[in-house]
Write a protein that holds these residues in place. Structure first.
Motif, short mmCIF file in Angstrom:
data_model
loop_
_atom_site.label_atom_id
_atom_site.label_comp_id
_atom_site.label_asym_id
_atom_site.label_seq_id
_atom_site.Cartn_x
_atom_site.Cartn_y
_atom_site.Cartn_z
N PRO A 64 -14.08 0.76 6.16
CA PRO A 64 -13.65 0.12 4.91
C PRO A 64 -14.34 0.69 3.69
N GLN A 121 -6.37 -2.71 2.52
CA GLN A 121 -6.84 -2.52 1.15
C GLN A 121 -7.38 -1.13 0.87
N ASN A 122 -7.62 -0.33 1.90
CA ASN A 122 -8.21 1.00 1.67
C ASN A 122 -7.29 2.13 2.12
N ASN A 138 -11.62 5.15 1.05
CA ASN A 138 -10.22 4.97 0.69
C ASN A 138 -9.41 6.15 1.21
N PHE A 185 0.81 -1.21 0.00
CA PHE A 185 0.00 0.00 0.00
C PHE A 185 0.85 1.28 0.00
N GLU A 236 -0.41 -1.16 9.69
CA GLU A 236 -0.49 -2.62 9.66
C GLU A 236 -0.93 -3.17 11.00
N LYS A 286 -5.89 -8.57 9.12
CA LYS A 286 -6.61 -8.20 7.90
C LYS A 286 -5.68 -7.50 6.92
N PRO A 287 -5.86 -7.72 5.61
CA PRO A 287 -5.05 -6.99 4.63
C PRO A 287 -5.44 -5.52 4.59
N PHE A 290 -7.08 1.76 -6.05
CA PHE A 290 -7.68 0.98 -4.95
C PHE A 290 -8.51 -0.18 -5.50
N PRO A 291 -8.60 -1.26 -4.74
CA PRO A 291 -9.41 -2.41 -5.19
C PRO A 291 -10.88 -2.06 -5.40
N SER A 292 -11.41 -1.14 -4.57
CA SER A 292 -12.82 -0.74 -4.69
C SER A 292 -12.89 0.75 -4.93
#
Length: 225
Positions: A60, A91-92, A63, A18, A82, A88-89, A34-36
């Motif tokens: 979540p 991702q945002n 972003n 990230f 982290e 949890k990963p 971003f994934p979403s």
């Protein structure tokens, strides 16, 4: 404050999924990174990451982009974030290094940021340095180039003079202030996680000033002094 060298910072950041080394390559394309695709909130001067770490795991649906200048700051922020996510990963969250005075090099109108956080920035008290303030009209005009109409700026500081001047900056440059408190911790608000500086100043008995300003779709183009 001079920061100690951290030989581990660069390699650890380079291995971080990230962390974005060249933010200019994402200009106009942050939503796609971003994934979403969802609202983007931007923290200017994210420091050691405590603020984003207090928000991102709980939201979540948002972003977050944290910007600071040096690896020696961003690497500890990476670890703090982290830790906040645990197993949890992440991702945002995106972390990237850049000079905040040159934000248009990495963001434009396609990025459509919905909120900016400015927490305990340098107050630059001397008259000749005030254009360096992150709330100065010179900066507000830059933010306007990538803010969504109706976007908010959330600003916290320990410095009374900076806060008073910032109220004027926002009001006069197309960012009407919708919320003000001169003592955040007594206001009842619980939606603004503490930063490292905030905890230090609070321990010294210094009150945290907080405001929300809303971008109305255009920033005035009169001469900036």
């Amino acid at each position: 404050m001079r920061m100690r060298s951290k030989p581990w910072a660069k390699p650890e950041l380079e291995a971080c999924p990230f962390f974005v080394r060249r933010g200019e390559e994402q200009k106009g394309r942050w939503h796609e990174w971003f994934p979403s695709r969802q609202p983007i909130h931007l923290e200017l001067g994210c420091g050691k990451g405590y603020f984003i770490a207090g928000l991102a795991p709980e939201h979540p649906e948002i972003n977050y982009i944290g910007i600071d200048l040096k690896d020696v700051v961003l690497a500890p922020a990476k670890r703090v974030i982290e830790a906040a996510f645990g197993e949890k990963p992440v991702q945002n969250v995106a972390l990237t290094g850049h000079n905040i005075e040159r934000l248009p090099e990495i963001m434009d109108e396609h990025d459509q940021v919905e909120r900016i956080y400015i927490n305990f920035c340098n107050p630059w008290p001397h008259t000749g340095h005030r254009k360096k303030r992150l709330t100065h009209p010179k900066q507000l005009v830059l933010y306007a180039s990538f803010l969504r109409d109706g976007a908010e700026i959330h600003f916290k500081t320990d410095d009374d003079d900076l806060f008073r001047d910032s109220l004027e900056y926002f009001t006069q440059w197309g960012f009407p202030v919708t919320y003000v408190t001169w003592d955040l911790h007594e206001s009842g608000r619980t939606d603004s996680p503490s930063t490292e500086h905030e905890e230090m100043f609070t321990a010294q008995g210094i009150k945290t000033k907080f405001l929300i300003a809303r971008y109305c779709g255009e920033a005035t183009d009169r001469q900036i002094e």
